[in-house]
Design a protein around this motif. Structure first.
Motif, PDB file in Angstrom:
ATOM      1  N   TYR A  48       0.804  -1.056  -0.197  1.00 33.46           N
ATOM      2  CA  TYR A  48      -0.172   0.090  -0.252  1.00 33.46           C
ATOM      3  C   TYR A  48       0.756   1.729   0.200  1.00 33.46           C
ATOM      4  N   LEU A  49       1.724   1.153   0.446  1.00 31.95           N
ATOM      5  CA  LEU A  49       2.683   2.432   0.710  1.00 31.95           C
ATOM      6  C   LEU A  49       3.739   2.472  -0.408  1.00 31.95           C
ATOM      7  N   GLY A  50       3.923   1.234  -1.576  1.00 27.10           N
ATOM      8  CA  GLY A  50       4.602   0.994  -2.569  1.00 27.10           C
ATOM      9  C   GLY A  50       3.490   1.330  -3.728  1.00 27.10           C
ATOM     10  N   ASN A  51       2.352   1.812  -3.486  1.00 27.36           N
ATOM     11  CA  ASN A  51       1.167   1.650  -4.435  1.00 27.36           C
ATOM     12  C   ASN A  51       1.491   0.693  -5.559  1.00 27.36           C
ATOM     13  N   LEU A  52       1.935  -0.504  -4.782  1.00 27.42           N
ATOM     14  CA  LEU A  52       1.738  -2.255  -5.861  1.00 27.42           C
ATOM     15  C   LEU A  52       0.428  -1.777  -5.727  1.00 27.42           C
ATOM     16  N   TYR A  53      -1.068  -1.732  -4.250  1.00 26.17           N
ATOM     17  CA  TYR A  53      -2.383  -2.570  -4.806  1.00 26.17           C
ATOM     18  C   TYR A  53      -2.803  -2.034  -5.884  1.00 26.17           C
ATOM     19  N   LYS A  54      -2.876  -1.166  -6.394  1.00 23.21           N
ATOM     20  CA  LYS A  54      -3.289  -1.424  -8.091  1.00 23.21           C
ATOM     21  C   LYS A  54      -3.166  -2.062  -8.995  1.00 23.21           C
ATOM     22  N   SER A  55      -2.216  -3.582  -8.843  1.00 15.69           N
ATOM     23  CA  SER A  55      -1.690  -4.397  -9.957  1.00 15.69           C
ATOM     24  C   SER A  55      -2.611  -5.861  -8.962  1.00 15.69           C
ATOM     25  N   TYR A  58      -0.873  -7.937  -6.533  1.00 17.99           N
ATOM     26  CA  TYR A  58      -0.485  -7.493  -5.298  1.00 17.99           C
ATOM     27  C   TYR A  58      -2.007  -7.008  -4.881  1.00 17.99           C
ATOM     28  N   SER A  62      -1.707  -8.911  -0.663  1.00 14.08           N
ATOM     29  CA  SER A  62      -2.431  -7.935   0.231  1.00 14.08           C
ATOM     30  C   SER A  62      -3.369  -8.908   1.215  1.00 14.08           C
ATOM     31  N   ALA A 295      10.504  -3.079  -3.490  1.00 15.20           N
ATOM     32  CA  ALA A 295       9.410  -1.987  -2.346  1.00 15.20           C
ATOM     33  C   ALA A 295       9.369  -2.459  -1.538  1.00 15.20           C
TER      34      ALA A 295
END
Length: 311
Positions: A48-55, A58, A62, A295
């Motif tokens: 979430y801090l690395g903005n990987l949740y848009k994939s 990931y 999470s 990340a």
């Protein structure tokens, strides 16, 4: 027949009756639980801090980490405290709540792993349509489906046990409340309940395992059409998923794909899917995934810089 319940508390026999073994297990499982909380929390923060949740991959990872924290927290704290306690008891209500938690989070994890396998199938076999198929709305619907599926499974399991009469004895030969050990204590015929439990949990465990094996076989076969770099990245990602599937589903299938019987090995087998797998998941995904490793490094570097600036 009217349900009669004389039991208000259950007594866990735990993993061992040997004091020295209990002390060693206390240190070992305290370490394991700390690693579960730390590792999975780090995965969630990194995504979430690395903005990987848009994939989508990931995004689901999470939630897998979140479920792992919840799943292990249902059993590990009680196990750890009981290892140094002479009073290894749990109330009837507490036992039912623990049974609910184990099956709800365990089944939800199974369905999340299936969704993650589907995500990898689409990414590798249908790359041009990936973002269309795995759009945010569909991802949220699939995630909701995993929670609903876990809840429906758990309601069936809990209904089987709640309707049973318990007249004594009240010693559970396990370290947490599960269906098989509780069926042994019921003072009524549990054949039908045992068959339904095996059909429910066993079908989900074995069926999901077979679905996942077929999915990853299709994915691995399709990799022949990929470039060398594409194969390397896909194998790295799928390798971690396959490792998690084998570690988690092997013990689950052994435990639930059989009639209403218990073995002495059940307690140690249960340790694998309730504690070992949630502990290894962050390690497996981090070591096998370059993007997650990068990340994590960025996140740790940020923390270091904040400390230096704070000084």
């Amino acid at each position: 027949m009217e349900r009669v319940n004389n039991i208000t508390v259950f007594i866990f026999l735990g993993l061992s009756q040997n004091k020295e073994v209990q002390e060693v297990c206390f240190l070992l499982f305290s370490l394991f639980y700390t690693l579960i909380l730390t590792g999975n929390s780090l995965i969630i923060l990194t995504i979430y801090l690395g903005n990987l949740y848009k994939s989508p991959m990931y995004f689901f990872l999470s939630y897998l980490s979140l479920v792992d924290i919840c799943f292990s927290s249902v059993t590990a704290p009680k196990l750890i405290s009981d290892l140094l306690s002479n009073n290894k008891t749990i109330s009837y209500v507490g036992c039912m709540l623990q049974l609910f938690g184990v099956h709800f989070f365990g089944c939800t994890e199974i369905f999340i792993l299936i969704v993650m396998a589907y995500d990898r199938y689409v990414a590798i076999c249908k790359p041009l349509h990936y973002m269309t198929i795995m759009n945010p709305e569909r991802c949220y619907k699939m995630l909701l489906g995993t929670w609903v599926g876990g809840l429906l499974h758990t309601i069936i399991q809990l209904t089987l046990v709640i309707q049973l009469p318990f007249c004594g004895p009240n010693e559970i030969d396990h370290y947490f409340c599960d269906v098989h050990p509780l069926l042994k204590l019921a003072c009524t015929d549990t054949y039908v309940a045992g068959v339904v439990e095996t059909a429910n949990s066993g079908t989900i465990s074995l069926g999901s395992f077979v679905i996942l094996l077929i999915s990853y076989t299709v994915i691995l076969v399709s990799l022949r059409k990929q470039s060398a770099e594409g194969r390397r990245k896909a194998l790295s990602t799928c390798g971690s998923h396959i490792a998690v599937v084998i570690i988690f589903f092997g013990p689950c299938t052994f435990m639930y794909m059989r009639p209403d019987t218990t073995f002495a090995e059940d307690k140690m087998v249960a340790v694998f899917y309730t504690i070992i797998t949630p502990m290894l998941n962050p390690l497996i995904y981090t070591l096998r995934n370059a993007e997650v490793k990068n990340a994590v490094k960025k996140l740790l570097n940020k923390k270091v810089s904040w400390k230096v600036n704070g000084k």
